[in-house]
Design a protein around this motif. Structure first.
Motif, short mmCIF file in Angstrom:
data_model
loop_
_atom_site.label_atom_id
_atom_site.label_comp_id
_atom_site.label_asym_id
_atom_site.label_seq_id
_atom_site.Cartn_x
_atom_site.Cartn_y
_atom_site.Cartn_z
N GLY A 112 -6.84 -20.45 22.99
CA GLY A 112 -6.26 -21.57 22.45
C GLY A 112 -6.25 -22.97 22.70
N LEU A 113 -6.80 -22.96 23.79
CA LEU A 113 -6.89 -24.38 24.79
C LEU A 113 -7.96 -25.33 24.03
CD1 LEU A 113 -5.40 -22.35 26.38
CD2 LEU A 113 -6.45 -23.54 28.25
N HIS A 114 -7.53 -25.95 22.96
CA HIS A 114 -8.56 -26.91 22.18
C HIS A 114 -8.55 -28.42 22.62
CE1 HIS A 114 -8.59 -23.88 18.83
NE2 HIS A 114 -9.05 -23.20 19.89
N GLY A 115 -7.69 -28.71 23.69
CA GLY A 115 -7.67 -30.25 23.92
C GLY A 115 -6.77 -31.11 23.40
N ARG A 116 -6.92 -32.25 23.20
CA ARG A 116 -5.97 -33.10 22.68
C ARG A 116 -5.32 -32.88 21.57
NH1 ARG A 116 -5.33 -38.43 24.82
NH2 ARG A 116 -6.59 -38.91 26.48
N LYS A 117 -5.87 -32.17 20.73
CA LYS A 117 -5.43 -31.93 19.29
C LYS A 117 -4.45 -30.90 19.32
CE LYS A 117 -9.73 -30.10 18.02
NZ LYS A 117 -10.72 -29.60 17.03
N GLY A 131 -6.13 -28.45 27.19
CA GLY A 131 -7.74 -28.28 27.46
C GLY A 131 -7.76 -28.03 28.98
N PHE A 132 -8.72 -29.11 29.32
CA PHE A 132 -8.78 -29.21 30.99
C PHE A 132 -7.78 -30.01 31.48
CE2 PHE A 132 -13.13 -28.10 29.73
CZ PHE A 132 -13.41 -27.32 30.39
N TYR A 133 -6.90 -30.63 30.65
CA TYR A 133 -5.75 -31.33 31.05
C TYR A 133 -4.63 -31.00 29.95
CZ TYR A 133 -9.15 -33.98 33.66
OH TYR A 133 -10.28 -34.67 34.50
N ASN A 134 -3.44 -31.65 30.37
CA ASN A 134 -2.20 -30.96 29.30
C ASN A 134 -1.98 -32.65 28.80
OD1 ASN A 134 -2.03 -28.52 29.89
ND2 ASN A 134 -0.62 -29.01 31.65
N LEU A 150 -12.31 -28.62 22.41
CA LEU A 150 -13.17 -27.56 22.98
C LEU A 150 -13.77 -26.68 22.21
CD1 LEU A 150 -11.28 -26.92 26.36
CD2 LEU A 150 -13.03 -28.80 25.82
N ASP A 151 -13.19 -26.51 20.98
CA ASP A 151 -13.54 -25.61 19.81
C ASP A 151 -14.70 -26.27 19.31
OD1 ASP A 151 -11.75 -27.62 18.86
OD2 ASP A 151 -11.33 -26.32 17.10
N THR A 152 -14.81 -27.47 18.98
CA THR A 152 -15.90 -28.41 18.38
C THR A 152 -16.86 -28.25 19.25
OG1 THR A 152 -14.31 -29.55 17.03
CG2 THR A 152 -16.61 -30.62 17.33
N ILE A 153 -16.85 -28.31 20.75
CA ILE A 153 -18.04 -28.27 21.63
C ILE A 153 -18.63 -26.88 21.64
CG2 ILE A 153 -18.50 -28.47 24.00
CD1 ILE A 153 -17.61 -31.30 23.30
N LEU A 154 -17.80 -25.98 21.60
CA LEU A 154 -18.46 -24.58 21.48
C LEU A 154 -19.19 -24.27 20.17
CD1 LEU A 154 -18.55 -21.75 22.65
CD2 LEU A 154 -16.32 -21.18 21.57
N TYR A 155 -18.72 -24.72 19.14
CA TYR A 155 -19.28 -24.62 17.71
C TYR A 155 -20.67 -25.35 17.66
CZ TYR A 155 -14.86 -22.93 15.75
OH TYR A 155 -13.69 -22.56 15.45
N SER A 156 -20.59 -26.91 18.37
CA SER A 156 -21.90 -27.30 18.82
C SER A 156 -22.81 -26.80 19.31
CB SER A 156 -21.63 -28.78 18.98
OG SER A 156 -20.53 -29.42 18.16
N LEU A 157 -22.48 -26.23 20.58
CA LEU A 157 -23.43 -25.64 21.49
C LEU A 157 -23.97 -24.17 20.77
CD1 LEU A 157 -21.30 -25.84 24.89
CD2 LEU A 157 -23.74 -26.64 24.43
N GLY A 195 -14.69 -39.32 31.71
CA GLY A 195 -15.37 -38.18 32.35
C GLY A 195 -15.83 -37.28 31.54
N PRO A 196 -16.92 -36.40 31.67
CA PRO A 196 -17.25 -35.48 30.41
C PRO A 196 -16.28 -34.41 30.04
CG PRO A 196 -18.21 -34.92 32.88
CD PRO A 196 -17.64 -36.12 32.67
N LEU A 197 -15.30 -33.93 31.05
CA LEU A 197 -14.24 -33.00 30.59
C LEU A 197 -13.18 -33.70 29.77
CD1 LEU A 197 -14.40 -30.77 33.58
CD2 LEU A 197 -15.60 -30.14 31.49
N GLU A 198 -12.71 -34.96 30.30
CA GLU A 198 -11.80 -35.81 29.27
C GLU A 198 -12.57 -36.07 27.90
OE1 GLU A 198 -9.61 -38.89 32.41
OE2 GLU A 198 -11.62 -39.11 32.24
N THR A 199 -13.88 -36.15 27.67
CA THR A 199 -14.41 -36.28 26.46
C THR A 199 -14.22 -34.94 25.86
OG1 THR A 199 -16.01 -38.08 27.33
CG2 THR A 199 -16.55 -36.97 25.49
N ALA A 200 -14.61 -33.77 26.35
CA ALA A 200 -14.46 -32.73 25.98
C ALA A 200 -13.22 -32.31 25.28
CB ALA A 200 -14.93 -31.75 26.79
N ASP A 201 -12.10 -32.72 25.91
CA ASP A 201 -10.76 -32.62 25.42
C ASP A 201 -10.43 -33.30 24.23
OD1 ASP A 201 -9.97 -30.57 27.01
OD2 ASP A 201 -8.64 -31.86 28.33
N LEU A 202 -10.96 -34.51 24.20
CA LEU A 202 -10.77 -35.51 23.08
C LEU A 202 -11.62 -35.13 21.81
CD1 LEU A 202 -9.92 -38.31 22.00
CD2 LEU A 202 -12.10 -39.43 22.87
N ILE A 203 -12.81 -34.53 22.01
CA ILE A 203 -13.68 -34.16 21.09
C ILE A 203 -12.99 -32.91 20.32
CG2 ILE A 203 -15.80 -32.98 20.26
CD1 ILE A 203 -17.17 -34.97 22.28
#
Length: 288
Positions: A272-277, A281-284, A240-247, A230-238
């Motif tokens: 500091g919730l940046h996702g998988r890294k 993020g949206f998930y743990n 969230l900091d990278t998503i924000l910088y890209s936006l 899903g889009p939020l799982e994808t965001a966590d993989l990429i």
């Protein structure tokens, strides 16, 4: 331009840099992996070894390179001067223009004139990157997807000055990595992220507004549209900091309010919730 690559350079040992370096070494190329911190390089070394070991465990054929063989092809260094003799360089630093600009000015002075620079960027203009070098015809965009070793297609971006020779050489480079590509013209976000970042951002707005929980949003995209994530799982993989910088780059580039980052996304990155890294993020996620 001679179709020969003896050694590839990789700048930045974050998630994408690790994936690119691993993929190159697994395909038999010598790699110089550069970062500014020894601790980051050590984490990269451990992660690449674990990744190769994990892939080998699940591979149908067990005759692939061992972790030791892959790591033996990679030089881990904090000295950018060791990039002097590389034939092809992939840059993977953070999506912030001041950082990118400084990196390209420095590597342009170090690398031999024949070396091609491939910017593994999510949204920053390839033409802008090329403008700070003395080799604009040898600068190209190369948007790898995560995880790099597992994704067969790369989005390649032609800058204003990118030559046809550079494009053909880049196709040759990707073929050595076992990948194919789609070549698109330079525009902020290119094709993939111009669409994806809007989707992710709107999904975050849905969570912020209480329309649906993150897992519900993702379930709809996976079950209704056949998406693997899903889009939020994808965001966590990429990240969230990278998503924000890209936006931020898209918003600045187009001056269009549709790219304004969701306040919840900003808050999560600030927290500091940046996702998988980093595990949340949206998930743990487990942190290795």
């Amino acid at each position: 331009m001679t179709m020969d690559i003896q050694t590839a350079g990789v700048v930045g040992a974050g998630v994408m840099g690790v994936g690119v370096a691993q993929n190159l070494a697994q395909c038999g190329m010598d790699v110089v992996l550069v970062d500014i911190a020894e601790a980051v390089l050590e984490r990269a070394r451990i992660e690449i070894g674990n990744n190769v070991r994990f892939q080998g465990f699940f591979a149908k054929e067990k005759n692939g390179p061992t972790p030791e063989e892959v790591l033996g092809r990679i030089t881990f260094t904090i000295e950018p001067e060791k990039l002097a003799d590389v034939d092809y360089l992939v840059e993977n630093v953070v999506e912030k223009w001041p950082v990118k600009e400084e990196v390209y000015r420095r590597i342009d002075a170090i690398c031999k004139p024949s070396c091609v620079f491939a910017a593994n960027t999510s949204a920053i203009s390839i033409t802008r990157i090329a403008s700070v070098t003395r080799r604009p015809d040898r600068v190209i965009g190369m948007h790898f997807m995560n995880p790099v070793p597992m994704k067969p297609l790369v989005e390649v971006i032609r800058g204003f000055h990118t030559s046809e020779e550079t494009i053909e050489f880049s196709k040759f480079f990707l073929k050595k990595m076992g990948k194919s590509c789609v070549v698109v013209n330079d525009s902020p976000g290119f094709v993939s992220n111009r669409v994806l970042m809007l989707t992710v951002n709107e999904a975050v707005f849905l969570v912020q507004e209480g329309v649906a929980k993150a897992e519900e949003v993702d379930r709809i995209f996976k079950s209704c549209f056949g998406h693997k994530m899903g889009p939020l799982e994808t965001a966590d993989l990429i990240g969230l900091d990278t998503i924000l910088y890209s936006l931020d780059v898209l918003y600045e580039s187009f001056n269009d309010s549709k790219f304004r980052p969701c306040p919840l996304l900003k808050k999560m990155v600030d927290a500091g919730l940046h996702g998988r890294k980093n595990g949340r993020g949206f998930y743990n996620y487990p942190v290795l």
